[in-house]
Design a protein around this motif. Structure first.
Motif, PDB file in Angstrom:
ATOM      1  N   ASP A 185       0.153  12.011   2.304  1.00  0.00           N
ATOM      2  CA  ASP A 185       0.463  13.350   2.811  1.00  0.00           C
ATOM      3  C   ASP A 185      -0.207  14.424   1.965  1.00  0.00           C
ATOM      4  O   ASP A 185      -0.666  15.447   2.487  1.00  0.00           O
ATOM      5  CB  ASP A 185       1.981  13.571   2.827  1.00  0.00           C
ATOM      6  CG  ASP A 185       2.695  12.721   3.869  1.00  0.00           C
ATOM      7  OD1 ASP A 185       2.016  12.274   4.814  1.00  0.00           O
ATOM      8  OD2 ASP A 185       3.914  12.495   3.720  1.00  0.00           O
ATOM      9  N   THR A 188      -3.916  15.657   2.749  1.00  0.00           N
ATOM     10  CA  THR A 188      -4.270  16.348   3.991  1.00  0.00           C
ATOM     11  C   THR A 188      -5.263  17.475   3.745  1.00  0.00           C
ATOM     12  O   THR A 188      -6.253  17.627   4.475  1.00  0.00           O
ATOM     13  CB  THR A 188      -2.994  16.902   4.659  1.00  0.00           C
ATOM     14  OG1 THR A 188      -2.127  15.812   4.989  1.00  0.00           O
ATOM     15  CG2 THR A 188      -3.358  17.663   5.931  1.00  0.00           C
ATOM     16  N   ARG A 234      -4.711   8.464  10.128  1.00  0.00           N
ATOM     17  CA  ARG A 234      -4.661   9.676   9.321  1.00  0.00           C
ATOM     18  C   ARG A 234      -6.044  10.183   8.915  1.00  0.00           C
ATOM     19  O   ARG A 234      -6.192  11.329   8.509  1.00  0.00           O
ATOM     20  CB  ARG A 234      -3.865   9.428   8.028  1.00  0.00           C
ATOM     21  CG  ARG A 234      -2.362   9.257   8.203  1.00  0.00           C
ATOM     22  CD  ARG A 234      -1.766   8.822   6.878  1.00  0.00           C
ATOM     23  NE  ARG A 234      -0.310   8.793   6.876  1.00  0.00           N
ATOM     24  CZ  ARG A 234       0.452   9.737   6.330  1.00  0.00           C
ATOM     25  NH1 ARG A 234      -0.122  10.794   5.767  1.00  0.00           N
ATOM     26  NH2 ARG A 234       1.764   9.642   6.343  1.00  0.00           N
ATOM     27  N   SER A 236      -7.453   9.355   6.185  1.00  0.00           N
ATOM     28  CA  SER A 236      -7.266   9.687   4.777  1.00  0.00           C
ATOM     29  C   SER A 236      -8.519   9.472   3.958  1.00  0.00           C
ATOM     30  O   SER A 236      -8.706  10.112   2.917  1.00  0.00           O
ATOM     31  CB  SER A 236      -6.110   8.855   4.199  1.00  0.00           C
ATOM     32  OG  SER A 236      -4.912   9.149   4.860  1.00  0.00           O
ATOM     33  N   ARG A 243      -9.229  15.092   9.251  1.00  0.00           N
ATOM     34  CA  ARG A 243      -7.885  14.905   8.686  1.00  0.00           C
ATOM     35  C   ARG A 243      -7.053  16.167   8.853  1.00  0.00           C
ATOM     36  O   ARG A 243      -5.875  16.099   9.219  1.00  0.00           O
ATOM     37  CB  ARG A 243      -8.024  14.527   7.208  1.00  0.00           C
ATOM     38  CG  ARG A 243      -6.722  14.182   6.524  1.00  0.00           C
ATOM     39  CD  ARG A 243      -6.952  13.468   5.211  1.00  0.00           C
ATOM     40  NE  ARG A 243      -7.691  14.269   4.234  1.00  0.00           N
ATOM     41  CZ  ARG A 243      -8.936  14.017   3.861  1.00  0.00           C
ATOM     42  NH1 ARG A 243      -9.601  13.013   4.382  1.00  0.00           N
ATOM     43  NH2 ARG A 243      -9.534  14.769   2.950  1.00  0.00           N
ATOM     44  N   ALA A 247      -3.684  16.786  11.280  1.00  0.00           N
ATOM     45  CA  ALA A 247      -2.429  17.293  10.717  1.00  0.00           C
ATOM     46  C   ALA A 247      -1.921  18.507  11.478  1.00  0.00           C
ATOM     47  O   ALA A 247      -0.726  18.813  11.429  1.00  0.00           O
ATOM     48  CB  ALA A 247      -2.631  17.645   9.241  1.00  0.00           C
TER      49      ALA A 247
END
Length: 540
Positions: A185, A188, A234, A236, A243, A247
């Motif tokens: 998280d 992001t 994601r 990531s 990304r 989000a």
């Protein structure tokens, strides 16, 4: 084959309906006459009765079986499905007294005659039979399997170890999983790193929270595999822009941008085009594309190329272009005329005479336009132009390109369908760019604009779009022109024409000194009798 007969609603049966118990007293076609225990009679349609949330057939001998999940049965290993089918054959004999493979007319085997034994007795007899055959089974197990078969069919007899959903993280320590998710998280809005960096940060976070070495960290391969599961979708370790865009997506469920008639909702945006052109100064450069897209039909209502740095007046003029039919140009094929397309040219021509020599691209009259917070679109020039044209402005949320996804996606389509086939194509980023682009013969900006206009009419407007489908024929994709032809027949067409004065008001303003020889703009001289009284006067 089943555990019993198919349930049938008969006169005399008791049902639960509308919070009370009722007896079926009459059946007439699709109508059912019911009488409650209190004596109140009513007539309801059978479909309404069966669809009621609290409907239940109260006769214990007629439990309604569930439809078996046939698709899931096909995914089971062969030996697991065969084991369930063997159980089914045994249970059918327990319930009916007759094995499925028994010869026609053969009577029940000893111990399984329903007329001479109870279900409990037959459960016990089957348990003894299975145990003697080398499959130790209790009567309680037979009863449990019989009840599951009555409720779920063959699926209820499948070994439950094969029907449980698997945990994607396996037996990983919950503290480790929580720490990995927290670090994912945190990435992001950070620059993209490697899995090795993530592993070091997770180890540091766990040691700080739980103490050094308290939470074990698996080996590198196992850790990377766990990260691969948790980081799915994601990006990531991919593009940071993707990304951040992911989000920004709204929390599901959400309603996508939708419109039911042409012009009801349009989106506008600008982006540098992936093509080098020869600018007026003689220097190669990338132009900026500003585009208006109609949500309902996916029509590119207007697209204008300008040197880098689109101005507010350019966007205002772009709005005016959406209200004007696309004229046929010299050299364009006659097949590109609106009269040669699927568009209802004859009917529209009766309303708007400007369409007589128009190309096959519809005129979109915007009602609401979605903009981002770029200085061009929030400027007074643009907002006043929208107000003058009767267009409502709907600003997108800051940093949320998903609020105008269609125009964002359209830019990508133009890059793949148009730009890559044009001389001077630069690619989407520096890693895809050739090293001799400027050595090629480059188009001028007006020439590229003509090419783009022709491609929109000949290519985009006639190309089936995956987002344009008829709910009654979902397999067929419609083109923007097809969608417009279908929608305009329902919503109608009311042209909005601009006068000569309107166009002059939308033009950019440049203050110039009126000399004896006239006015100089961009190294060109213009003269007329009208500015004669202003010659040699200075602006105060």
């Amino acid at each position: 084959m089943g555990a019993g007969k198919l349930p049938v609603l008969r006169v005399g049966e008791w049902v639960r309906f509308d919070g009370d118990e009722h007896q079926v007293v009459a059946l007439a076609g699709t109508s059912v006459r019911l009488r409650s225990r209190g004596g109140v009679a009513q007539v309801v349609l059978l479909a309404f009765l069966l669809a009621a949330a609290d409907f239940e057939l109260l006769d214990e001998q007629q439990a309604v079986p569930a439809v078996e999940p046939l698709g899931l049965l096909e995914t089971l290993p062969h030996e697991v499905l065969e084991r369930a089918r063997r159980w089914e054959r045994h249970l059918v004999e327990v319930v009916t007294g007759r094995a499925p493979e028994a010869p026609e007319g053969a009577g029940p085997r000893p111990g399984y005659d329903p007329a001479a034994s109870t279900l409990k007795d037959r459960d016990a007899a089957k348990a003894v039979e299975l145990s003697a055959a080398g499959q130790p089974t209790s009567a309680r197990t037979v009863t449990r399997m019989r009840l599951r078969y009555a409720e779920q069919g063959l699926w209820g007899l499948v070994d439950q170890r094969y029907t449980r959903g698997s945990d994607p993280v396996g037996r990983a320590d919950e503290r480790l999983v929580t720490a990995i998710r927290a670090e994912l998280d945190a990435q992001t809005h950070a620059s993209t790193g490697t899995r090795g960096r993530l592993m070091r940060r997770v180890r540091t976070a766990l040691d700080a929270e739980h103490g050094p070495g308290v939470v074990p960290i698996p080996g590198r391969s196992a850790f990377y595999e766990l990260v691969g599961v948790l980081a799915g979708g994601r990006h990531s370790f991919g593009a940071a822009t993707t990304r951040r865009s992911l989000a920004n997506r709204p929390v599901a469920p959400f309603t996508p941008t939708f419109a039911t008639r042409p012009g009801e909702l349009v989106q506008i945006d600008s982006t540098p085009l992936d093509v080098m052109v020869l600018l007026d100064s003689g220097v190669p450069g990338r132009p900026e594309l500003t585009m208006v897209v109609d949500v309902a039909t996916r029509t590119i209502a207007a697209a204008v190329l300008r040197p880098a740095g689109t101005k507010a007046v350019d966007a205002a003029l772009l709005l005016a272009r959406t209200l004007v039919p696309e004229p046929m140009r010299p050299g364009w094929s006659a097949a590109l005329r609106m009269s040669a397309s699927w568009l209802p040219h004859t009917r529209l021509l009766d309303i708007d005479a400007r369409l007589e020599t128009a190309a096959a691209k519809p005129v979109i009259v915007p009602e609401t336009i979605v903009i981002d917070h770029g200085r061009v679109f929030v400027s007074e020039v643009f907002t006043r132009a929208c107000d003058r044209l009767g267009i409502s402005v709907q600003p997108a949320r800051k940093g949320t390109p998903t609020d105008k996804p269609l125009v964002e996606r359209q830019f990508s389509s133009i890059a793949s369908l148009f730009c890559q086939h044009v001389a001077g194509y630069t690619g989407g980023n520096v890693t895809r760019r050739g090293d001799r682009i400027t050595d090629e013969p480059l188009w001028s900006l007006p020439e590229l604009q003509d090419l783009l206009d022709e491609w929109i009419v000949a290519g985009w407007q006639h190309r089936p779009h995956d987002g344009l489908r008829d709910p009654h024929a979902p397999r067929r994709a419609f083109s923007p022109n097809d969608a417009y032809a279908a929608m305009v027949a329902v919503s109608g067409y009311l042209p909005l024409t601009l006068s000569r004065t309107d166009y002059l008001e939308l033009l950019p303003v440049h203050w110039r000194h009126v000399n004896e020889y006239g006015i100089t703009i961009d190294h060109r001289t213009y003269d007329d009798d009208a500015p004669a009284p202003r010659r040699t006067l200075h602006r105060r």
